[in-house]
Design a protein around this motif. Structure first.
Motif, PDB file in Angstrom:
ATOM      1  N   UNK A   1       0.828  -1.210   0.000  1.00  0.00           N
ATOM      2  CA  UNK A   1       0.000   0.000   0.000  1.00  0.00           C
ATOM      3  C   UNK A   1       0.857   1.252   0.000  1.00  0.00           C
ATOM      4  N   UNK A   2       1.893   1.255   0.826  1.00  0.00           N
ATOM      5  CA  UNK A   2       2.715   2.449   0.895  1.00  0.00           C
ATOM      6  C   UNK A   2       3.476   2.740  -0.375  1.00  0.00           C
TER       7      UNK A   2
ATOM      8  N   UNK B   1      -5.106   5.188  -3.345  1.00  0.00           N
ATOM      9  CA  UNK B   1      -5.340   4.466  -2.110  1.00  0.00           C
ATOM     10  C   UNK B   1      -6.172   3.205  -2.147  1.00  0.00           C
ATOM     11  N   UNK B   2      -7.074   3.004  -3.102  1.00  0.00           N
ATOM     12  CA  UNK B   2      -7.966   1.838  -3.103  1.00  0.00           C
ATOM     13  C   UNK B   2      -7.459   0.743  -4.040  1.00  0.00           C
TER      14      UNK B   2
ATOM     15  N   UNK C   1      -4.442  -7.805  -4.808  1.00  0.00           N
ATOM     16  CA  UNK C   1      -3.594  -7.979  -3.628  1.00  0.00           C
ATOM     17  C   UNK C   1      -3.252  -9.455  -3.427  1.00  0.00           C
ATOM     18  N   UNK C   2      -4.240 -10.318  -3.587  1.00  0.00           N
ATOM     19  CA  UNK C   2      -4.015 -11.761  -3.426  1.00  0.00           C
ATOM     20  C   UNK C   2      -3.027 -12.268  -4.477  1.00  0.00           C
ATOM     21  N   UNK C   3      -3.220 -11.861  -5.729  1.00  0.00           N
ATOM     22  CA  UNK C   3      -2.328 -12.310  -6.801  1.00  0.00           C
ATOM     23  C   UNK C   3      -0.898 -11.843  -6.565  1.00  0.00           C
TER      24      UNK C   3
ATOM     25  N   UNK D   1     -12.659  -3.736  -2.036  1.00  0.00           N
ATOM     26  CA  UNK D   1     -11.516  -2.852  -2.210  1.00  0.00           C
ATOM     27  C   UNK D   1     -11.093  -2.343  -0.825  1.00  0.00           C
ATOM     28  N   UNK D   2      -9.787  -2.139  -0.659  1.00  0.00           N
ATOM     29  CA  UNK D   2      -9.277  -1.691   0.638  1.00  0.00           C
ATOM     30  C   UNK D   2      -8.294  -0.542   0.448  1.00  0.00           C
ATOM     31  N   UNK D   3      -8.274   0.319   1.456  1.00  0.00           N
ATOM     32  CA  UNK D   3      -7.325   1.419   1.508  1.00  0.00           C
ATOM     33  C   UNK D   3      -6.772   1.529   2.922  1.00  0.00           C
ATOM     34  N   UNK D   4      -5.636   2.232   3.080  1.00  0.00           N
ATOM     35  CA  UNK D   4      -5.154   2.552   4.411  1.00  0.00           C
ATOM     36  C   UNK D   4      -6.113   3.535   5.064  1.00  0.00           C
TER      37      UNK D   4
END
Length: 292
Positions: free
Chosen positions: A38-39, A47-48, A54-56, A91-94
């Motif tokens: 993410x960073x 951010x999203x 992410x899994x791949x 979807x995920x973000x910090x």
């Protein structure tokens, strides 16, 4: 950027086997590596990130889907990630707090801060104080000592400048800040990732491999930088290895980024569609690494 080759054996391009060697040389906790992703990649592009991407990506470094989902759930519960859904996709973000912390960390990762020149004594605190995370150590009961970072401190504080006995100051620093261990960690980083320079000099890397190599590079450098008490230079041993390692990090990060960012553009997506290869934020990072 052109990197010079040494020796007479032609360098081989960056390949999967070398990525596997780099991956095997460091322990990758799922949650910590996700924060690195993410960073380095996601925050500078809005951010999203879709969970499937992410899994791949984590699978490429040996982190299973189960571990990714467990780590994401824990990061959400800890207030580090927040999610949203669109149809069947997550979807995920910090979170804002985590994003602020990584922005501060990014300043240390991607720029070289001016050296500190002063010290502080803080009275009325102990080793469990939050100041321990800012490089302070306990000299005696209720007395903390550390580099002056200019920030506020609790308790009664005194600012001091070193004036004499360079050998004594180095001995004091070595006794309290595990400098020999840090030097060994930094030298190991340089030896491990220095092996990337000949492949980069051999030609443009495969974009997917370039991104994985850059993530592993950032993950390892992040651990070193965030554990650095950033002592004034006169307290460090002669031939301190950090400047050379930082220069290596800058060369590798900039050398990998063209191919890595093209892979991000081709393969990563958020709610707004495909990510851009570069943004104002990514250009700022490269400029910070290249220097004035």
């Amino acid at each position: 950027m052109t990197l010079a080759l040494t020796g007479t054996i032609p360098a081989q391009p960056l390949r999967t086997a070398m990525i596997e060697q780099l991956r095997a040389s460091q322990r990758l906790g799922a949650a910590s590596f996700i924060v690195t992703i993410y960073g380095d990649v996601i925050e500078p592009r809005g951010g999203l990130l879709w969970m499937g991407t992410l899994i791949e990506l984590c699978a490429r470094v040996g982190i299973s889907e189960t571990l990714v989902r467990t780590a994401v759930s824990r990061l959400v519960a800890a207030g580090r990630l927040e999610g949203t859904r669109k149809g069947r996709r997550s979807y995920y973000r910090l979170t804002e707090a985590a994003g602020s912390e990584f922005a501060e960390a990014a300043e240390r990762i991607f720029t070289s801060s001016p050296p500190r020149t002063a010290w502080r004594f803080v009275l009325g605190q102990d080793a469990s104080s939050d100041l321990a995370g800012r490089g302070f150590v306990a000299l005696a009961a209720g007395v903390l000592f550390g580099p002056d970072d200019g920030g506020p401190v609790p308790g009664i504080a005194f600012r001091a400048n070193w004036q004499q006995d360079a050998d004594g100051l180095r001995a004091l620093a070595a006794a309290h800040w595990r400098l020999a261990e840090r030097a060994a960690e930094i030298e190991a980083f340089s030896a491990r990732f220095g092996a990337l320079e000949p492949p980069l000099a051999a030609g443009p890397p495969d974009p997917g491999s370039a991104l994985l190599a850059r993530l592993l590079l950032v993950h390892a450098w992040r651990a070193i930088v965030l554990d650095d008490p950033r002592l004034p230079p006169e307290a460090l041993p002669e031939a301190w290895p950090e400047p050379a390692a930082r220069a290596l990090f800058a060369r590798l990060y900039t050398g990998l980024s063209g191919a890595a960012d093209s892979h991000v553009e081709a393969s990563f997506s958020g709610l707004g569609g495909r990510f851009s290869a570069t943004t104002t934020a990514t250009k700022r990072r490269l400029a910070g690494l290249l220097g004035p």
